[in-house]
Design an enzyme around this catalytic site. Structure first.
Site, mmCIF file in Angstrom:
data_model
loop_
_atom_site.group_PDB
_atom_site.id
_atom_site.type_symbol
_atom_site.label_atom_id
_atom_site.label_comp_id
_atom_site.label_asym_id
_atom_site.label_seq_id
_atom_site.Cartn_x
_atom_site.Cartn_y
_atom_site.Cartn_z
ATOM 1 N N LYS A 1 37.199 40.309 31.492
ATOM 2 C CA LYS A 1 36.414 39.789 32.633
ATOM 3 C C LYS A 1 34.983 40.277 32.580
ATOM 4 O O LYS A 1 34.038 39.507 32.724
ATOM 5 C CB LYS A 1 37.027 40.268 33.963
ATOM 6 C CG LYS A 1 38.257 39.539 34.368
ATOM 7 C CD LYS A 1 38.720 40.045 35.730
ATOM 8 C CE LYS A 1 40.222 39.992 35.774
ATOM 9 N NZ LYS A 1 40.789 40.393 37.034
ATOM 10 N N LYS B 1 42.385 50.102 34.679
ATOM 11 C CA LYS B 1 43.315 49.678 35.733
ATOM 12 C C LYS B 1 44.246 50.825 36.062
ATOM 13 O O LYS B 1 44.570 51.636 35.182
ATOM 14 C CB LYS B 1 44.143 48.469 35.274
ATOM 15 C CG LYS B 1 44.698 47.664 36.426
ATOM 16 C CD LYS B 1 43.633 46.767 37.034
ATOM 17 C CE LYS B 1 44.137 45.957 38.186
ATOM 18 N NZ LYS B 1 43.181 44.910 38.576
ATOM 19 N N THR C 1 36.193 38.095 45.594
ATOM 20 C CA THR C 1 37.091 37.468 44.617
ATOM 21 C C THR C 1 37.356 36.012 45.025
ATOM 22 O O THR C 1 37.238 35.096 44.207
ATOM 23 C CB THR C 1 38.405 38.273 44.488
ATOM 24 O OG1 THR C 1 38.065 39.632 44.237
ATOM 25 C CG2 THR C 1 39.262 37.761 43.353
ATOM 26 N N ASN D 1 44.137 39.544 50.391
ATOM 27 C CA ASN D 1 42.680 39.566 50.253
ATOM 28 C C ASN D 1 42.182 38.300 49.558
ATOM 29 O O ASN D 1 41.321 37.574 50.074
ATOM 30 C CB ASN D 1 42.267 40.823 49.465
ATOM 31 C CG ASN D 1 40.783 40.830 49.142
ATOM 32 O OD1 ASN D 1 40.304 40.007 48.364
ATOM 33 N ND2 ASN D 1 40.043 41.727 49.760
ATOM 34 N N SER E 1 31.958 44.295 42.741
ATOM 35 C CA SER E 1 32.209 45.730 42.577
ATOM 36 C C SER E 1 31.091 46.351 41.740
ATOM 37 O O SER E 1 30.621 47.456 42.013
ATOM 38 C CB SER E 1 33.549 45.980 41.896
ATOM 39 O OG SER E 1 34.572 46.086 42.854
HETATM 40 P P1 NAD Z 1 47.123 41.516 48.494
HETATM 41 O O1 NAD Z 1 48.081 42.624 48.454
HETATM 42 O O2 NAD Z 1 45.997 41.552 49.461
HETATM 43 O O3 NAD Z 1 47.903 40.123 48.703
HETATM 44 C C1 NAD Z 1 48.975 39.727 47.911
HETATM 45 C C2 NAD Z 1 49.579 38.473 48.539
HETATM 46 O O4 NAD Z 1 50.589 37.957 47.686
HETATM 47 C C3 NAD Z 1 50.236 38.723 49.890
HETATM 48 O O5 NAD Z 1 49.934 37.636 50.745
HETATM 49 C C4 NAD Z 1 51.711 38.718 49.552
HETATM 50 O O6 NAD Z 1 52.533 38.370 50.656
HETATM 51 C C5 NAD Z 1 51.730 37.661 48.473
HETATM 52 N N1 NAD Z 1 52.931 37.678 47.645
HETATM 53 C C6 NAD Z 1 53.502 38.739 47.003
HETATM 54 N N2 NAD Z 1 54.623 38.341 46.386
HETATM 55 C C7 NAD Z 1 54.742 36.993 46.617
HETATM 56 C C8 NAD Z 1 55.679 36.005 46.251
HETATM 57 N N3 NAD Z 1 56.735 36.316 45.489
HETATM 58 N N4 NAD Z 1 55.485 34.722 46.677
HETATM 59 C C9 NAD Z 1 54.431 34.407 47.450
HETATM 60 N N5 NAD Z 1 53.506 35.300 47.820
HETATM 61 C C10 NAD Z 1 53.664 36.577 47.419
HETATM 62 O O7 NAD Z 1 46.571 41.390 46.986
HETATM 63 P P2 NAD Z 1 45.216 40.721 46.504
HETATM 64 O O8 NAD Z 1 44.188 41.784 46.383
HETATM 65 O O9 NAD Z 1 44.969 39.477 47.282
HETATM 66 O O10 NAD Z 1 45.632 40.362 45.006
HETATM 67 C C11 NAD Z 1 46.331 39.160 44.677
HETATM 68 C C12 NAD Z 1 46.182 38.896 43.192
HETATM 69 O O11 NAD Z 1 44.782 38.796 42.873
HETATM 70 C C13 NAD Z 1 46.718 40.010 42.289
HETATM 71 O O12 NAD Z 1 47.207 39.419 41.101
HETATM 72 C C14 NAD Z 1 45.483 40.832 41.959
HETATM 73 O O13 NAD Z 1 45.599 41.553 40.748
HETATM 74 C C15 NAD Z 1 44.460 39.725 41.841
HETATM 75 N N6 NAD Z 1 43.065 40.158 41.995
HETATM 76 C C16 NAD Z 1 42.647 40.806 43.127
HETATM 77 C C17 NAD Z 1 41.308 41.160 43.241
HETATM 78 C C18 NAD Z 1 40.770 41.788 44.491
HETATM 79 O O14 NAD Z 1 39.537 41.931 44.588
HETATM 80 N N7 NAD Z 1 41.580 42.146 45.454
HETATM 81 C C19 NAD Z 1 40.411 40.889 42.200
HETATM 82 C C20 NAD Z 1 40.872 40.218 41.067
HETATM 83 C C21 NAD Z 1 42.215 39.861 40.976
#
Ligand code: NAD
Length: 424
Positions: free
Chosen positions: A95, A107, A191, A222, A350
């Site tokens: 990335k 990570k 994001t 998020n 970030s």
């Molecule tokens: P988060 O914990 O805020 O949210 C995760 C969401 O996924 C929740 O709504 C949860 O209920 C849902 N979820 C989990 N298991 C599920 C399932 N089996 N079916 C349907 N929904 C399900 O996490 P986030 O920060 O939003 O991260 C989500 C993804 O984005 C991850 O793969 C993370 O690595 C990626 N990501 C996050 C960021 C960031 O800035 N937060 C940046 C890049 C990538």
């Protein structure tokens, strides 16, 4: 590509290998990129309120620091494992290289279901994890951030613990902090904002009118909730959303501002009444224009991919498609925005946060968003042009763009010889 049964680390290694070959580079480049330079495993014993001690396992992986300090989130999840963390750190390197940030990939993760802990226990776990990885992190070494189930509040506990150990305030230690203690304007939504910028670029590439488009999102954390917000703002009708509590569907479009408020009040989306309920499987198969997995890995598989009717799949989550799922989407002509491009808005802001911490001067949100937009658009363009040049899929093109950038740094540092680069 037969990768059935492989874990994310093996999958990312295979993608690296294919992309090194695709660029006509020597095998030696793959030998350098295939493993993280450092992986630490830590033991985190926590005293629970019932008096028991439970010992959690955590990891921190640092892939490659040739462009700058390593950087990447910390995940709290029961399915965290060492190979997942290794793979995620390689994705972070890709990335940063695609966006051309002066950072490498890192990570971290702890094997825990945060719902099993109360707030005091979660704080103790967060502080203890950061103490354990303190020897290998720092603003010039490796800069953590939030990921799944880790929030600005958790970042605040972690930086507070590090500052206590250190004896002074080090705001650039990690990013995704609350704004009052050195966080950046715009980081929380970055994001999702970046996801929607790449969707806009993809829509332009395939002549899809976003004001007439429909979308479905898996995950409303998020990334998923911010993505829903910016899609709604762009006139896209979000017709379905699922999360761990269940799923909701309304063919006329879900009222995103109302749903966001409903969730902010402590409710779960499955209890939102103005919709029918829907499963992940049914949502994936809806006749929509844009599908956005924004939750966990391995959701678009050889079973689910054939059912997908969307024209664009925007991988907001990390690793949501298996290689088989990816191949099926490509064969069916779906425009894939690969994770290492689609969700790179998070690491980009970030990086801006870390820059602001380093110069101790803070930007207005407008500047953050403008710079994010510029970086995401040029990264999309680089990947799209690589796809056209190499007649590859978008995912391989993204890897080739990232690897090409890293190779220039490897060459500048004298790690590789001209012969390794003959065809670049
Ligand atoms: P988060 O914990 O805020 O949210 C995760 C969401 O996924 C929740 O709504 C949860 O209920 C849902 N979820 C989990 N298991 C599920 C399932 N089996 N079916 C349907 N929904 C399900 O996490 P986030 O920060 O939003 O991260 C989500 C993804 O984005 C991850 O793969 C993370 O690595 C990626 N990501 C996050 C960021 C960031 O800035 N937060 C940046 C890049 C990538």
């Amino acid at each position: 590509m037969s990768t059935h049964g492989k874990n994310p680390y093996e999958i990312v290694q295979e993608l690296l290998k294919e992309s090194v070959n695709g660029l006509g580079l020597d095998e030696s480049i793959y030998q350098i990129l295939k493993k993280p330079m450092r992986v630490l495993e830590v033991s985190i014993p926590i005293r629970k309120d019932n008096g028991d001690i439970v010992n959690y396992t955590g990891y921190r992986s640092q892939h490659l620091d040739i462009l700058g300090p390593t950087k990447g989130g910390i995940r709290f999840h029961p399915e965290v494992n060492i190979d997942e963390v290794r793979a995620l750190s390689i994705w972070m390197s890709m990335k940063s290289a695609i966006i051309q940030l002066p950072l490498g990939g890192g990570k971290g993760g702890v094997i825990v279901n945060p719902n099993d802990l109360n707030e005091r226990e979660l704080e103790e776990l967060s502080r203890s994890y950061i103490r354990k990885i303190t020897p290998i992190i720092g603003p010039k070494k490796d800069i953590p951030a939030p990921d799944m189930n880790t929030t600005p509040e958790i970042m605040a506990w972690m930086i507070d613990e590090y500052d206590k150990l250190n004896g002074y305030n080090v705001p650039g230690l990690l990013t995704g902090k609350p704004i009052i203690i050195g966080g950046s304007q715009g980081r929380l939504e970055a994001t999702g904002r970046g996801v929607v910028i790449t969707i806009r670029e993809a829509a332009n590439a395939i002549n899809l009118d976003l004001s007439q488009a429909t979308a479905a999102i898996q995950g409303f954390g998020n990334v998923g909730s911010a993505t829903a917000h910016f899609l709604h703002e762009s006139g896209v009708k979000v017709v379905a959303i699922t999360d761990e509590s269940g799923g909701i569907y309304n063919e006329n479009g879900i009222n995103i501002p109302e749903l966001t408020e409903f969730v902010a009040e402590g409710n779960v989306i499955a209890d939102y009444e103005k919709c029918e309920s829907i499963s992940n499987e049914k949502m994936f198969a809806l006749p929509i224009d844009i599908l956005i997995p924004a939750a966990i890995e391995n959701q678009i598989t050889k079973e689910t991919a054939p059912t997908i009717q969307a024209k664009i799949v925007a991988e907001a989550a990390n690793g949501p498609s298996t290689p088989e799922g990816n191949d099926i989407l490509e064969e069916n002509g779906v425009f894939i925005i690969p994770d290492i491009l689609c969700n790179a808005g998070g690491v980009t802001v970030s990086y801006f946060e870390w820059v602001q911490n380093t110069m101790n001067y803070y930007w207005k949100e407008e500047k953050v968003n403008r710079e994010l937009e510029e970086k995401m658009i040029s990264a999309f363009k680089r990947v799209y042009e690589m796809k056209e040049e190499k007649k590859s899929g978008m995912r391989q093109a993204a890897y080739m763009v990232g690897i090409k950038h890293l190779v220039l740094a490897l060459k500048a540092r004298g790690w590789i010889k001209n012969g390794d680069l003959s065809k670049m």
